[in-house]
Design a protein around this motif. Structure first.
Motif, PDB file in Angstrom:
ATOM      1  N   VAL A 125     -45.525  58.087  53.299  1.00 43.44           N
ATOM      2  CA  VAL A 125     -46.450  56.255  53.182  1.00 43.44           C
ATOM      3  C   VAL A 125     -47.819  57.320  52.538  1.00 43.44           C
ATOM      4  CG1 VAL A 125     -47.102  59.296  54.888  1.00 43.44           C
ATOM      5  CG2 VAL A 125     -47.841  57.099  55.437  1.00 43.44           C
ATOM      6  N   ALA A 129     -51.411  53.697  53.514  1.00 40.42           N
ATOM      7  CA  ALA A 129     -51.001  53.001  55.203  1.00 40.42           C
ATOM      8  C   ALA A 129     -51.058  52.115  54.630  1.00 40.42           C
ATOM      9  CB  ALA A 129     -51.596  53.729  56.174  1.00 40.42           C
ATOM     10  N   MET A 138     -45.729  54.242  58.993  1.00 43.15           N
ATOM     11  CA  MET A 138     -46.287  54.742  60.262  1.00 43.15           C
ATOM     12  C   MET A 138     -45.571  53.820  61.245  1.00 43.15           C
ATOM     13  SD  MET A 138     -47.885  56.621  59.044  1.00 43.15           S
ATOM     14  CE  MET A 138     -48.067  57.105  60.692  1.00 43.15           C
ATOM     15  N   ILE A 199     -52.729  55.956  60.793  1.00 43.28           N
ATOM     16  CA  ILE A 199     -52.644  57.238  61.093  1.00 43.28           C
ATOM     17  C   ILE A 199     -53.172  58.325  61.402  1.00 43.28           C
ATOM     18  CG2 ILE A 199     -52.509  58.443  58.862  1.00 43.28           C
ATOM     19  CD1 ILE A 199     -51.748  57.133  56.811  1.00 43.28           C
TER      20      ILE A 199
END
Length: 231
Positions: A125, A129, A138, A199
């Motif tokens: 990640v 994102a 995610m 996130i």
């Protein structure tokens, strides 16, 4: 899609570069985010298997919708890539689980694959994102969180995997994604991405902690004749 259906797929993985990523990136990340008692399960073989069966899952996945909407790619449009990457990750882990249960992987402790998989999300990640892989990671992370597949100690920031609940989450998320793909359900794909691919604040703080530890995002290859002792 046609080639996969007619001929199958072929996978090539560079074990030396993967080992370097494991030693220099994934393992140090696990020291920052995984509870000490579970770090024994961060293993290169598990990392290699998780990536290998991610690629296998791409090849084995649904190519055409079951309701005459054409290919999954066409039906899901711009939502296809993050959904497909999430499918490959989750079904890859599902495949490892099933092969281990069948005894095809020898003496196998699936705790290695599950713990390494969670640490791997923190590695992946960090590429952002907004990318397909980032959104995919995610979706998995937030889904696992909601399903209780792991817990996070607020005092230390360390994550502990709940192996039983993680196995259940793999099955249920895999089912959800396959139904979306099989039905070519664009709206369901868009909803999953919108609700689950962000996130959240706690994870952002953990990623900052990883960055502060000086752990690189990726390896850089040295190329050229001089590296081969050639002029």
């Amino acid at each position: 899609e046609r080639v996969h259906i007619e001929k199958g797929s072929r996978k090539l993985q560079l074990k030396n570069s993967m080992r370097y990523k494991f030693e220099k990136i994934l393992k140090p990340i696990s020291d920052v985010v995984i509870v000490e008692s579970q770090r024994q399960h961060i293993k290169f073989d598990a990392f290699f298997e998780n990536v290998m069966f991610h690629e296998v899952a791409h090849g084995l996945g649904i190519k055409n919708t079951i309701n005459n909407k054409g290919t999954v790619r066409d039906a899901l449009k711009e939502k296809y890539s993050p959904i497909e990457e999430a499918k490959a990750d989750i079904l890859g882990l599902f495949l490892v689980t099933k092969l281990a249960e069948m005894g095809e992987l020898g003496e196998k402790d699936l705790k290695d694959n599950y713990t390494t998989f969670l640490a791997g999300i923190f590695r992946s990640v960090r590429f952002g994102a907004a990318s397909s892989h980032g959104q995919s990671n995610m979706i998995q992370f937030n889904y696992f969180d909601e399903q209780g597949a792991f817990t996070r100690d607020e005092a230390t920031g360390y994550y502990t995997v709940n192996y039983e609940k993680m196995a259940e989450a793999v099955n249920s998320l895999g089912e959800k994604i396959l139904v979306i793909q099989g039905n070519g359900d664009y709206d369901a794909a868009a909803k999953l991405i919108e609700e689950m691919s962000n996130i959240r604040e706690v994870l952002q703080s953990d990623l900052q902690k990883i960055a502060q530890a000086g752990i690189p995002k990726d390896i850089r290859f040295k190329q050229g004749k001089e590296n081969l002792s050639l002029k």
